[in-house]
Design a protein around this motif. Structure first.
Motif, PDB file in Angstrom:
ATOM      1  N   GLU A 154       0.843  -1.191   0.000  1.00 28.64           N
ATOM      2  CA  GLU A 154       0.000   0.000   0.000  1.00 28.64           C
ATOM      3  C   GLU A 154       0.882   1.246   0.000  1.00 28.64           C
ATOM      4  O   GLU A 154       0.505   2.275  -0.539  1.00 28.64           O
ATOM      5  N   GLU A 174       1.308  -2.142  -6.282  1.00 24.33           N
ATOM      6  CA  GLU A 174       0.464  -1.414  -5.338  1.00 24.33           C
ATOM      7  C   GLU A 174      -0.918  -2.044  -5.327  1.00 24.33           C
ATOM      8  O   GLU A 174      -1.496  -2.315  -6.386  1.00 24.33           O
ATOM      9  N   GLU A 176      -4.873  -1.670  -3.787  1.00 19.05           N
ATOM     10  CA  GLU A 176      -5.806  -0.716  -3.199  1.00 19.05           C
ATOM     11  C   GLU A 176      -7.228  -1.174  -3.497  1.00 19.05           C
ATOM     12  O   GLU A 176      -7.606  -1.352  -4.646  1.00 19.05           O
ATOM     13  N   ARG A 177      -7.988  -1.415  -2.425  1.00 15.74           N
ATOM     14  CA  ARG A 177      -9.377  -1.848  -2.532  1.00 15.74           C
ATOM     15  C   ARG A 177      -9.542  -3.044  -3.469  1.00 15.74           C
ATOM     16  O   ARG A 177     -10.442  -3.089  -4.310  1.00 15.74           O
ATOM     17  N   GLU A 209       1.746  -1.748   4.775  1.00 14.13           N
ATOM     18  CA  GLU A 209       0.430  -1.132   4.845  1.00 14.13           C
ATOM     19  C   GLU A 209       0.576   0.392   4.879  1.00 14.13           C
ATOM     20  O   GLU A 209       1.555   0.922   5.387  1.00 14.13           O
TER      21      GLU A 209
END
Length: 217
Positions: A154, A174, A176-177, A209
């Motif tokens: 993240e 990366e 993300e969601r 994170e």
């Protein structure tokens, strides 16, 4: 594993080359290095499948096509010193075929000892295997020309980006969601320029994170 050499060839021809991997050093290394040697017994049957393998908490082995594209993004040079963070040692073995020196950072001592034995067995002599917290990098061998993070992040800690030398590159995925994409950080004049590359999936590595905002009453 029966016909491992043939499976390696099929991996390169059916998974890696069709993924726009044109660097012949990568395909040659992946056709040579025995991926199954680096995996625990429960996963050796999946050594040449094009899927990401979960080794346990915070440790993954990227799918061959994803890993090859990530490595190509890093543009490793034969004179480079490379830090490989995470994984099972396989990524560092491939890097060792392309770079001058490499450091394989693994999260525990037993994993590091096992990988050191494998490197000795297959004749890889230009990799230093160390163990420690992945998110701390390995300052003792810095600066690095390239840092490869095998897994999802993240955020990349400043402790790691500080270990990049001038002109150095860092590659990672990366997340993300639930979505992911590979990216490149390039250090110039002490500043980091980012370039997003391609869509990719990976579990999030422990220690990478993003900082959570403090709760306010």
């Amino acid at each position: 594993m029966a016909d491992a050499a043939l499976q390696r060839k099929n991996m390169v021809e059916s998974q890696v080359r069709p993924s726009d991997v044109t660097d012949r050093r990568i395909t040659a290394a992946m056709a040579k290095i025995p991926r199954e040697r680096f995996l625990p017994a429960r996963l050796t049957a999946f050594a040449y499948s094009d899927e990401t393998l979960n080794l346990g908490p915070g440790r993954v082995v990227l799918a061959p096509s994803t890993f090859a594209r990530l490595l190509q993004l890093a543009e490793i040079d034969a004179k480079n010193n490379v830090l490989v963070i995470g994984g099972c040692g396989y990524a560092a073995a491939i890097v060792a075929e392309m770079a001058a020196t490499a450091v394989a950072l693994l999260p525990d001592g037993q994993a590091a000892a096992n990988v050191s034995e494998i490197f000795s067995a297959i004749g890889t002599a230009n990799v230093t295997v160390v163990n420690g917290e992945l998110a701390a990098g390995w300052k003792a061998k810095a600066p690095y020309d390239v840092i490869v993070i095998e897994g999802g992040v993240e955020a990349v800690p400043e402790t790691i980006t500080a270990q990049l030398g001038e002109g150095g590159r860092l590659v990672a995925i990366e997340v993300e969601r639930g979505l992911g994409h590979a990216f490149l950080l390039h250090k110039r004049a002490g500043l980091l320029a980012r370039r997003d590359a391609f869509q990719a999936a990976s579990p999030l590595l422990q220690g990478f994170e993003a900082a959570k905002p403090a709760f306010v009453f």
